[in-house]
Scaffold this motif. Structure first.
Motif, PDB file in Angstrom:
ATOM      1  N   PRO A 132       0.910  -1.155   0.030  1.00  0.00           N
ATOM      2  CA  PRO A 132      -0.022  -0.092  -0.088  1.00  0.00           C
ATOM      3  C   PRO A 132       0.852   1.199   0.052  1.00  0.00           C
ATOM      4  O   PRO A 132       0.313   2.216  -0.750  1.00  0.00           O
ATOM      5  CB  PRO A 132      -0.875  -0.003   1.263  1.00  0.00           C
ATOM      6  N   ILE A 133       1.961   1.172   0.570  1.00  0.00           N
ATOM      7  CA  ILE A 133       2.993   2.436   0.391  1.00  0.00           C
ATOM      8  C   ILE A 133       3.598   2.862  -0.707  1.00  0.00           C
ATOM      9  O   ILE A 133       3.398   3.686  -0.918  1.00  0.00           O
ATOM     10  CB  ILE A 133       3.952   2.203   1.739  1.00  0.00           C
ATOM     11  N   VAL A 134       3.754   1.738  -1.355  1.00  0.00           N
ATOM     12  CA  VAL A 134       4.585   1.873  -2.783  1.00  0.00           C
ATOM     13  C   VAL A 134       3.338   2.387  -3.793  1.00  0.00           C
ATOM     14  O   VAL A 134       3.578   3.168  -4.341  1.00  0.00           O
ATOM     15  CB  VAL A 134       5.237   0.349  -3.224  1.00  0.00           C
ATOM     16  N   THR A 135       2.114   1.624  -3.518  1.00  0.00           N
ATOM     17  CA  THR A 135       1.138   2.162  -4.414  1.00  0.00           C
ATOM     18  C   THR A 135       0.842   3.637  -4.222  1.00  0.00           C
ATOM     19  O   THR A 135       0.555   4.319  -5.273  1.00  0.00           O
ATOM     20  CB  THR A 135      -0.120   1.412  -4.143  1.00  0.00           C
TER      21      THR A 135
ATOM     22  N   ALA B 244      -5.697   3.210  -6.538  1.00  0.00           N
ATOM     23  CA  ALA B 244      -5.010   2.764  -5.442  1.00  0.00           C
ATOM     24  C   ALA B 244      -5.322   1.232  -5.067  1.00  0.00           C
ATOM     25  O   ALA B 244      -4.293   0.543  -4.740  1.00  0.00           O
ATOM     26  CB  ALA B 244      -5.110   3.862  -4.304  1.00  0.00           C
ATOM     27  N   ALA B 245      -6.571   1.093  -4.942  1.00  0.00           N
ATOM     28  CA  ALA B 245      -7.058  -0.316  -4.620  1.00  0.00           C
ATOM     29  C   ALA B 245      -6.828  -1.384  -5.623  1.00  0.00           C
ATOM     30  O   ALA B 245      -6.206  -2.536  -5.209  1.00  0.00           O
ATOM     31  CB  ALA B 245      -8.570  -0.500  -4.578  1.00  0.00           C
ATOM     32  N   LEU B 246      -6.770  -0.887  -6.797  1.00  0.00           N
ATOM     33  CA  LEU B 246      -6.279  -2.192  -8.004  1.00  0.00           C
ATOM     34  C   LEU B 246      -4.827  -2.282  -8.006  1.00  0.00           C
ATOM     35  O   LEU B 246      -4.203  -3.230  -8.175  1.00  0.00           O
ATOM     36  CB  LEU B 246      -7.024  -1.576  -9.219  1.00  0.00           C
ATOM     37  N   LEU B 247      -4.175  -0.907  -7.990  1.00  0.00           N
ATOM     38  CA  LEU B 247      -2.674  -1.244  -8.128  1.00  0.00           C
ATOM     39  C   LEU B 247      -2.057  -1.913  -6.880  1.00  0.00           C
ATOM     40  O   LEU B 247      -1.065  -2.564  -7.011  1.00  0.00           O
ATOM     41  CB  LEU B 247      -1.967   0.249  -8.144  1.00  0.00           C
ATOM     42  N   ASN B 248      -2.755  -1.928  -5.697  1.00  0.00           N
ATOM     43  CA  ASN B 248      -2.296  -2.550  -4.545  1.00  0.00           C
ATOM     44  C   ASN B 248      -2.257  -4.039  -4.801  1.00  0.00           C
ATOM     45  O   ASN B 248      -1.306  -4.851  -4.331  1.00  0.00           O
ATOM     46  CB  ASN B 248      -3.272  -2.141  -3.416  1.00  0.00           C
ATOM     47  N   GLY B 249      -3.241  -4.394  -5.250  1.00  0.00           N
ATOM     48  CA  GLY B 249      -3.316  -5.935  -5.688  1.00  0.00           C
ATOM     49  C   GLY B 249      -2.294  -6.448  -6.561  1.00  0.00           C
ATOM     50  O   GLY B 249      -1.492  -7.513  -6.363  1.00  0.00           O
ATOM     51  N   MET B 250      -2.003  -5.744  -7.597  1.00  0.00           N
ATOM     52  CA  MET B 250      -1.005  -5.860  -8.606  1.00  0.00           C
ATOM     53  C   MET B 250       0.579  -5.662  -7.936  1.00  0.00           C
ATOM     54  O   MET B 250       1.417  -6.596  -8.084  1.00  0.00           O
ATOM     55  CB  MET B 250      -0.972  -4.887  -9.849  1.00  0.00           C
ATOM     56  N   VAL B 251       0.709  -4.721  -7.168  1.00  0.00           N
ATOM     57  CA  VAL B 251       2.105  -4.698  -6.419  1.00  0.00           C
ATOM     58  C   VAL B 251       2.290  -5.794  -5.616  1.00  0.00           C
ATOM     59  O   VAL B 251       3.327  -6.045  -5.412  1.00  0.00           O
ATOM     60  CB  VAL B 251       2.130  -3.384  -5.723  1.00  0.00           C
ATOM     61  N   SER B 252       1.082  -6.292  -4.861  1.00  0.00           N
ATOM     62  CA  SER B 252       1.241  -7.242  -3.830  1.00  0.00           C
ATOM     63  C   SER B 252       1.922  -8.421  -4.462  1.00  0.00           C
ATOM     64  O   SER B 252       2.633  -9.301  -4.153  1.00  0.00           O
ATOM     65  CB  SER B 252       0.036  -7.566  -3.239  1.00  0.00           C
ATOM     66  N   VAL B 253       1.099  -8.806  -5.723  1.00  0.00           N
ATOM     67  CA  VAL B 253       1.722  -9.968  -6.491  1.00  0.00           C
ATOM     68  C   VAL B 253       2.810 -10.011  -6.918  1.00  0.00           C
ATOM     69  O   VAL B 253       3.789 -10.902  -6.859  1.00  0.00           O
ATOM     70  CB  VAL B 253       0.400 -10.183  -7.252  1.00  0.00           C
TER      71      VAL B 253
ATOM     72  N   LEU C 284      -7.512   4.034   1.684  1.00  0.00           N
ATOM     73  CA  LEU C 284      -7.335   5.139   2.257  1.00  0.00           C
ATOM     74  C   LEU C 284      -6.509   6.043   2.004  1.00  0.00           C
ATOM     75  O   LEU C 284      -6.744   7.353   1.879  1.00  0.00           O
ATOM     76  CB  LEU C 284      -7.320   4.835   3.932  1.00  0.00           C
ATOM     77  N   PHE C 285      -5.143   5.569   1.677  1.00  0.00           N
ATOM     78  CA  PHE C 285      -4.299   6.399   1.158  1.00  0.00           C
ATOM     79  C   PHE C 285      -4.703   6.897  -0.132  1.00  0.00           C
ATOM     80  O   PHE C 285      -4.111   8.006  -0.245  1.00  0.00           O
ATOM     81  CB  PHE C 285      -3.012   5.488   1.031  1.00  0.00           C
ATOM     82  N   GLY C 286      -5.296   6.263  -1.118  1.00  0.00           N
ATOM     83  CA  GLY C 286      -5.480   6.762  -2.382  1.00  0.00           C
ATOM     84  C   GLY C 286      -6.594   8.079  -2.258  1.00  0.00           C
ATOM     85  O   GLY C 286      -6.508   9.006  -2.726  1.00  0.00           O
ATOM     86  N   PHE C 287      -7.325   7.959  -1.067  1.00  0.00           N
ATOM     87  CA  PHE C 287      -8.174   9.197  -0.791  1.00  0.00           C
ATOM     88  C   PHE C 287      -7.542  10.233  -0.242  1.00  0.00           C
ATOM     89  O   PHE C 287      -7.811  11.442  -0.735  1.00  0.00           O
ATOM     90  CB  PHE C 287      -9.384   8.778   0.521  1.00  0.00           C
TER      91      PHE C 287
END
Length: 268
Positions: free
Chosen positions: A104-107, A158-167, A210-213
């Motif tokens: 989430p931080i990187v995203t 942010a929500a969608l990229l977070n999933g990609m970054v996690s994988v 929340l961070f994206g907000f």
């Protein structure tokens, strides 16, 4: 409740009062945005355009940054766990660190740096050209028309990229643990499945939203309050990125402490 222009005050007490007033106006704008999410008419076309723009400028940097983040975390944890004879838990430690903290931080750093700065510059240029004032004169809410779609787009990206970054981060960590450090693939996966739980993924997604907000809100607020013409627009773009980073790490600390105290660890 709408955001207004900054009030300049000399002296440390004056700067402190100005900072408090700025924070109050930021909170007021945030409340306006939350209300605007449920108010009609909703700017669907604007939302789609902003979503595509923020995603297009963020997806490649986020993917590229997530690989070294996952590798560094895995290599560091692998070295430490090997020294204390706990190499069997390296998979769980590195994956949980990536999912809960790094991803989430990187995203959000990428979304704020790429998309948020563009949002701030766009709104700032509209403000100095007096387009925002013209919208208010015509009875059109700039918050409803411009800010809400941009903040919501930042949250969705942010929500969608977070999933990609996690994988990508987990796969990069797995590769470096197995190939570089000579770890066992079975031990990496077994420790992850034994200690990780679904709530770990959820807290990462909640953080990303929340961070994206916050990234979209700060960018919009600073864009609506530039000072000094075109140079002021450049200044508020830099300020929005810095402020977002500070809020990001502060909020991340609060959420992490609450999560670790409230949600019991798997097997505890």
């Amino acid at each position: 409740m709408t955001a207004t222009r900054d009030l300049g005050t000399a002296g440390p007490p004056g700067r402190a009062l100005t900072a408090v007033a700025e924070f109050g106006r930021l909170v007021a704008l945030g409340l306006d945005v939350l209300v605007g999410l449920f108010r009609r008419p909703f700017q669907v076309r604007e939302l789609i355009g902003q979503f595509w723009f923020v995603a297009s400028v963020s997806i490649l940097p986020a993917a590229l940054v997530s690989i070294p983040f996952g590798a560094v975390i895995t290599l560091q944890l692998g070295s430490l766990t090997s020294q204390i004879g706990a190499g069997s838990v390296n998979g769980a430690a590195s994956v949980l660190a990536v999912i809960q903290q790094a991803s989430p931080i990187v995203t959000t750093l990428v979304v704020a740096g790429a998309g948020g700065s563009a949002i701030c510059a766009d709104l700032g240029s509209r403000t100095i050209r007096e387009e925002i004032d013209a919208m208010r004169v015509l009875g059109v809410s700039p918050v409803q028309r411009l800010v809400v779609p941009r903040v919501l787009a930042s949250m969705l990206v942010a929500a969608l990229l977070n999933g990609m970054v996690s994988v990508v981060g987990v796969c990069g960590g797995y590769f470096f643990n197995v190939i570089v450090q000579g770890g066992t693939p079975g031990a990496f996966l077994a420790s992850f499945s034994a200690l990780a739980q679904l709530s770990d993924l959820w807290v990462g997604e909640i953080k990303a939203v929340l961070f994206g907000f916050l990234a979209g809100l700060v960018a919009a607020y600073r864009g609506l309050n530039p000072r000094g013409g075109p140079k002021g627009v450049g200044d508020v773009v830099n300020q929005s990125v810095v402020i977002t980073f500070l809020l990001l790490f502060l909020v991340n600390l609060v959420i992490s402490v609450i999560y670790l105290r409230v949600v019991p660890a798997k097997g505890a």
